[in-house]
Design a protein around this motif. Structure first.
Motif, mmCIF file in Angstrom:
data_model
loop_
_atom_site.group_PDB
_atom_site.id
_atom_site.type_symbol
_atom_site.label_atom_id
_atom_site.label_comp_id
_atom_site.label_asym_id
_atom_site.label_seq_id
_atom_site.Cartn_x
_atom_site.Cartn_y
_atom_site.Cartn_z
ATOM 1 N N VAL B 40 -10.738 0.133 16.107
ATOM 2 C CA VAL B 40 -10.857 1.070 14.987
ATOM 3 C C VAL B 40 -11.846 2.199 15.280
ATOM 4 C CG1 VAL B 40 -12.688 -0.095 13.679
ATOM 5 C CG2 VAL B 40 -10.890 1.154 12.461
ATOM 6 N N CYS B 41 -12.775 1.951 16.193
ATOM 7 C CA CYS B 41 -13.719 3.005 16.559
ATOM 8 C C CYS B 41 -13.226 3.813 17.758
ATOM 9 C CB CYS B 41 -15.101 2.415 16.886
ATOM 10 S SG CYS B 41 -15.892 1.664 15.458
ATOM 11 N N GLY B 42 -12.101 3.418 18.306
ATOM 12 C CA GLY B 42 -11.564 4.149 19.456
ATOM 13 C C GLY B 42 -11.136 5.551 19.052
ATOM 14 N N TYR B 43 -11.102 6.436 20.055
ATOM 15 C CA TYR B 43 -10.760 7.837 19.796
ATOM 16 C C TYR B 43 -11.587 8.327 18.605
ATOM 17 C CZ TYR B 43 -7.918 12.075 19.809
ATOM 18 O OH TYR B 43 -7.497 13.377 19.893
ATOM 19 N N GLY B 44 -12.879 8.055 18.688
ATOM 20 C CA GLY B 44 -13.769 8.425 17.586
ATOM 21 C C GLY B 44 -15.074 8.978 18.091
ATOM 22 N N SER B 45 -15.018 9.801 19.144
ATOM 23 C CA SER B 45 -16.254 10.293 19.746
ATOM 24 C C SER B 45 -16.736 11.576 19.079
ATOM 25 C CB SER B 45 -16.070 10.518 21.244
ATOM 26 O OG SER B 45 -14.989 11.414 21.462
ATOM 27 N N SER B 46 -15.836 12.512 18.820
ATOM 28 C CA SER B 46 -16.283 13.801 18.310
ATOM 29 C C SER B 46 -15.230 14.417 17.407
ATOM 30 C CB SER B 46 -16.568 14.754 19.473
ATOM 31 O OG SER B 46 -16.759 16.069 18.987
ATOM 32 N N VAL B 47 -15.676 14.987 16.298
ATOM 33 C CA VAL B 47 -14.731 15.637 15.379
ATOM 34 C C VAL B 47 -14.214 16.963 15.958
ATOM 35 C CG1 VAL B 47 -15.504 14.551 13.252
ATOM 36 C CG2 VAL B 47 -16.660 16.614 14.066
ATOM 37 N N ILE B 48 -14.673 17.307 17.143
ATOM 38 C CA ILE B 48 -14.088 18.470 17.820
ATOM 39 C C ILE B 48 -12.595 18.210 18.022
ATOM 40 C CG2 ILE B 48 -13.996 19.720 20.016
ATOM 41 C CD1 ILE B 48 -17.034 19.443 20.196
ATOM 42 N N GLY B 49 -12.270 16.948 18.344
ATOM 43 C CA GLY B 49 -10.852 16.659 18.577
ATOM 44 C C GLY B 49 -10.355 15.376 17.920
ATOM 45 N N CYS B 50 -11.259 14.599 17.333
ATOM 46 C CA CYS B 50 -10.868 13.325 16.709
ATOM 47 C C CYS B 50 -10.983 13.447 15.196
ATOM 48 C CB CYS B 50 -11.792 12.197 17.182
ATOM 49 S SG CYS B 50 -11.999 12.096 18.965
ATOM 50 N N ASP B 51 -10.299 12.549 14.464
ATOM 51 C CA ASP B 51 -10.351 12.667 12.998
ATOM 52 C C ASP B 51 -11.663 12.162 12.415
ATOM 53 O OD1 ASP B 51 -8.395 9.741 11.924
ATOM 54 O OD2 ASP B 51 -9.999 9.972 13.398
ATOM 55 N N ALA B 52 -12.423 11.434 13.202
ATOM 56 C CA ALA B 52 -13.725 10.943 12.736
ATOM 57 C C ALA B 52 -14.562 10.565 13.938
ATOM 58 C CB ALA B 52 -13.548 9.736 11.815
ATOM 59 N N GLU B 53 -15.853 10.466 13.731
ATOM 60 C CA GLU B 53 -16.758 9.933 14.748
ATOM 61 C C GLU B 53 -17.136 8.526 14.280
ATOM 62 O OE1 GLU B 53 -18.500 14.364 15.848
ATOM 63 O OE2 GLU B 53 -19.938 12.806 15.303
ATOM 64 N N ALA B 54 -16.958 7.567 15.153
ATOM 65 C CA ALA B 54 -17.047 6.178 14.708
ATOM 66 C C ALA B 54 -17.901 5.355 15.654
ATOM 67 C CB ALA B 54 -15.648 5.575 14.635
ATOM 68 N N GLY B 55 -18.517 4.311 15.081
ATOM 69 C CA GLY B 55 -19.301 3.434 15.939
ATOM 70 C C GLY B 55 -19.774 2.204 15.183
ATOM 71 N N VAL B 56 -20.273 1.259 15.937
ATOM 72 C CA VAL B 56 -20.815 0.017 15.360
ATOM 73 C C VAL B 56 -22.250 0.265 14.948
ATOM 74 C CG1 VAL B 56 -21.390 -2.395 15.780
ATOM 75 C CG2 VAL B 56 -19.329 -1.411 16.808
ATOM 76 N N GLU B 57 -22.541 0.058 13.694
ATOM 77 C CA GLU B 57 -23.917 0.214 13.227
ATOM 78 C C GLU B 57 -24.709 -1.052 13.584
ATOM 79 O OE1 GLU B 57 -24.396 0.078 9.041
ATOM 80 O OE2 GLU B 57 -26.493 0.722 9.091
ATOM 81 N N ARG B 58 -24.138 -2.220 13.262
ATOM 82 C CA ARG B 58 -24.807 -3.464 13.614
ATOM 83 C C ARG B 58 -23.840 -4.618 13.491
ATOM 84 N NH1 ARG B 58 -26.993 -6.590 9.265
ATOM 85 N NH2 ARG B 58 -26.387 -5.773 7.246
ATOM 86 N N ARG B 59 -24.162 -5.714 14.133
ATOM 87 C CA ARG B 59 -23.395 -6.940 13.986
ATOM 88 C C ARG B 59 -23.899 -7.682 12.747
ATOM 89 N NH1 ARG B 59 -19.978 -7.541 18.492
ATOM 90 N NH2 ARG B 59 -19.149 -9.223 17.211
ATOM 91 N N ILE B 60 -22.978 -8.447 12.132
ATOM 92 C CA ILE B 60 -23.331 -9.196 10.929
ATOM 93 C C ILE B 60 -23.044 -10.669 11.185
ATOM 94 C CG2 ILE B 60 -22.627 -9.562 8.521
ATOM 95 C CD1 ILE B 60 -22.176 -6.607 8.289
ATOM 96 N N SER B 61 -24.028 -11.503 10.862
ATOM 97 C CA SER B 61 -23.833 -12.941 11.105
ATOM 98 C C SER B 61 -22.889 -13.517 10.062
ATOM 99 C CB SER B 61 -25.177 -13.658 11.029
ATOM 100 O OG SER B 61 -25.643 -13.629 9.684
#
Lengths: 265, 305
Positions: B40-61
């Motif tokens: 889901v975070c793939g193809y999510g590096s930059s809004v220059i060419g992607c629909d969103a910028e995405a990443g993992v904020e933190r893991r949840i136990s």
């Protein structure tokens, strides 16, 4: 949470039949003097209604929680309540939380018939909130309920979820006698593995599932733990598998009954 | 200014207003949480060419997660709420609903609709995949949609909260060579990953192709940041210190200026080490983005006496 405590006077000889005005959201904001003058409907053997001050010792202060202590099982407690907490230390009569829309009712004893059912003049039962019954419940629990949750630690009587529109009923123990009869939507969960579920063919078995496959079961079980439903911890374990029955096949067929299989060794 | 032997350039990072949403994704075990996050975070590096910028904020136990299964908090940033409203249901539908055992929850449940925040429909749109067999359950005021799928049900929040946030906090790690700069960049990203309210959306959190605004080609609005390209040292107005052979940029998006500042500080401190010559930051002269992070101010307490 602060609020008033109404303790039944031991000297009372007559008990009202109708406790429907006892709601935390309407009574909780009154000052003590006004609260004491609040009428209680339909006293069983008196020609006029009594007041709260006549029947109860009133302690505490305005707040969102209303506690009833040692009262006889009054009918209609929490009718149409929208918020706050109604704590019944003892038993409740019939029509507990009739057409309630929000808040929490907790009964440390048992409740009578038709908990969460429609109030007089309403077509729908409860539309929100939670009813938690530490003991048993009577017949037609959750009749025509539209939303909200009724959780019973013990057993319940005939036809829980009769004509249920939606919402959740959780039964901690015992067999279910015609659960979900004519239900449209909604969820009934038995926490008792192996208990008889008599549906007279109106429900079809869809199989057995891990709670990881039907995650809403995990949310409901966790919620019961948070609400303090006093059942064996094993009954709220997330690792159990549940059998699904779908129905009522004579209605919309979108209702569901879940029952755990034996707890895995 | 120096920290240890490393030169801290008197530069500032220039960041921009963006909107952010957070999803909590759970799955049956850590393996499937990883797969879901990756997808889901793939193809999510930059809004220059992607629909969103995405990443993992933190893991949840498992203990902390809404359903007692392991999970992750994922953040998504876009230009505005409308862009998020387009990106999120697409990503959830294509990448999370398809992934075995996942469930999706609102990571900002208290957010309401105001000038600075919005509710983004997710489950409300995806539910139609259930073709009439979908159900919902409203718990504690929040509706969860239950979509029948081949491994049971896909549970997804009806909507998720979104807030005004900031994108484009950054710093540049200038090292002697690719290996040294990359090791330093990885240390930085590892340190930033421990902090809440931020993500580093580029691959592994690191940008090798930092950009500048504009291009000699009319159709491109961004192009290679030639002032920091080591092979162009002799042919451009290079900003590289002597001995710099490679540069990596860390881009940080976050919910607040304070969160980004904390991440920049932690990342820069962690990057200091052998083979690192200088730290700089990228900006556009200060006229495009309204959020400025001045390196010398940020690192005043860490600087050499």
């Amino acid at each position: 949470m602060s609020g008033y405590t109404l303790t039944w006077r031991a000297s009372n000889t007559a008990a009202p039949t109708d406790g429907s005005t006892l709601r935390p959201d309407t009574l909780g904001s009154l000052d003590a003097a006004t609260l004491a003058q609040h009428p209680v409907n339909a006293c069983a053997s008196a020609s006029t209604s009594a007041t709260l001050g006549d029947l109860f010792n009133i302690t505490g202060a305005p707040g969102a929680r209303l506690t009833l202590r040692n009262a006889p099982p009054l009918n209609g407690l929490g009718t149409r309540m929208k918020s706050g907490e109604l704590i019944i230390e003892g038993n409740a009569g019939g029509e507990l939380g009739a057409s309630m829309a929000g808040g929490l009712i907790r009964v440390t004893g048992s409740a009578g018939h038709r908990a969460g059912a429609p109030a007089v003049g309403s077509k729908r039962g409860m539309t929100g909130g939670d009813i938690v019954i530490h003991g048993n419940a009577g017949d037609f629990t959750g009749m025509r309920m539209r939303r909200g949750c009724i959780a019973i630690a013990g057993t319940c009587g005939k036809s829980p979820g009769f004509r249920m529109i939606a919402g959740t009923i959780i039964v901690g123990a015992g067999a279910l006698d015609h659960p979900g009869l004519e239900m449209r939507r909604g969820t009934i969960i038995s926490l008792e593995a192996g208990a008889e579920i008599a549906t007279s063919g109106r429900f079809a078995e869809d199989g057995v599932f891990d709670t990881s496959a039907v995650v809403v079961l995990r949310l409901l079980l966790r919620r019961m733990a948070r609400l303090g439903l006093p059942v064996d911890r094993a009954k709220l374990e997330l690792g159990r598998r549940y059998r699904l029955y779908s129905g009522d096949r004579m209605e919309l067929n979108k209702g569901e009954i879940w029952q755990p299989t034996a707890y895995p060794a | 200014m120096k920290i240890d032997h490393v030169i801290i350039d008197d530069e500032f990072a220039e960041a921009f207003r963006m909107w952010a949403a957070r999803l909590i994704v759970t799955a049956t075990d850590e393996y499937w949480v990883d797969i879901a996050a990756q997808e889901v975070c793939g193809y999510g590096s930059s809004v220059i060419g992607c629909d969103a910028e995405a990443g993992v904020e933190r893991r949840i136990s498992a203990e902390e997660s809404p359903d007692g299964r392991p999970g992750a908090a994922l953040m998504f940033f876009a230009f505005n709420a409308k862009a998020l409203a387009k990106a999120l249901p697409n990503r959830v539908g294509q990448c999370l609903m398809t992934c075995p055992t996942t469930a999706v929850y609102d990571g900002m449940p208290d957010v309401t609709t105001t000038e600075d925040s919005a509710r983004i429909d997710v489950g409300k749109l995806i539910r139609f995949f259930g073709d009439g067999f979908q159900k919902s359950k409203k718990l504690d005021g929040k509706r969860h949609w239950r979509i029948p799928v081949m491994d049971g049900e896909f549970l997804v929040a009806e909507s998720v909260g979104a807030i005004k946030a900031i994108g484009g906090g950054n710093f540049l790690i200038c090292g002697t060579d690719q290996r040294a700069a990359l090791d330093a960049a990885r240390r930085a990203v590892t340190a930033i990953a421990q902090l809440p309210e931020v993500i580093t959306p580029f691959p592994g959190g690191i940008v090798r192709s930092g950009s500048k605004v504009g291009s000699r080609y009319k159709k491109l609005f961004a192009s290679s940041n030639d002032e920091y390209c080591p092979t162009l040292r002799s042919r451009t107005k290079s900003k590289l210190h002597k001995g710099v052979g490679a540069v990596y940029e860390i881009v940080i998006n976050g919910t607040t200026q304070a969160a980004i500042a904390a991440a920049m500080r932690a990342g820069i401190r962690a990057s200091i080490g052998e083979g690192v010559i200088s730290i700089s930051a990228g900006n556009y002269g200060g006229n495009l983005g309204k959020f400025h992070f001045k390196l010398h101010e940020l690192l005043a307490e860490d600087a050499n006496g």
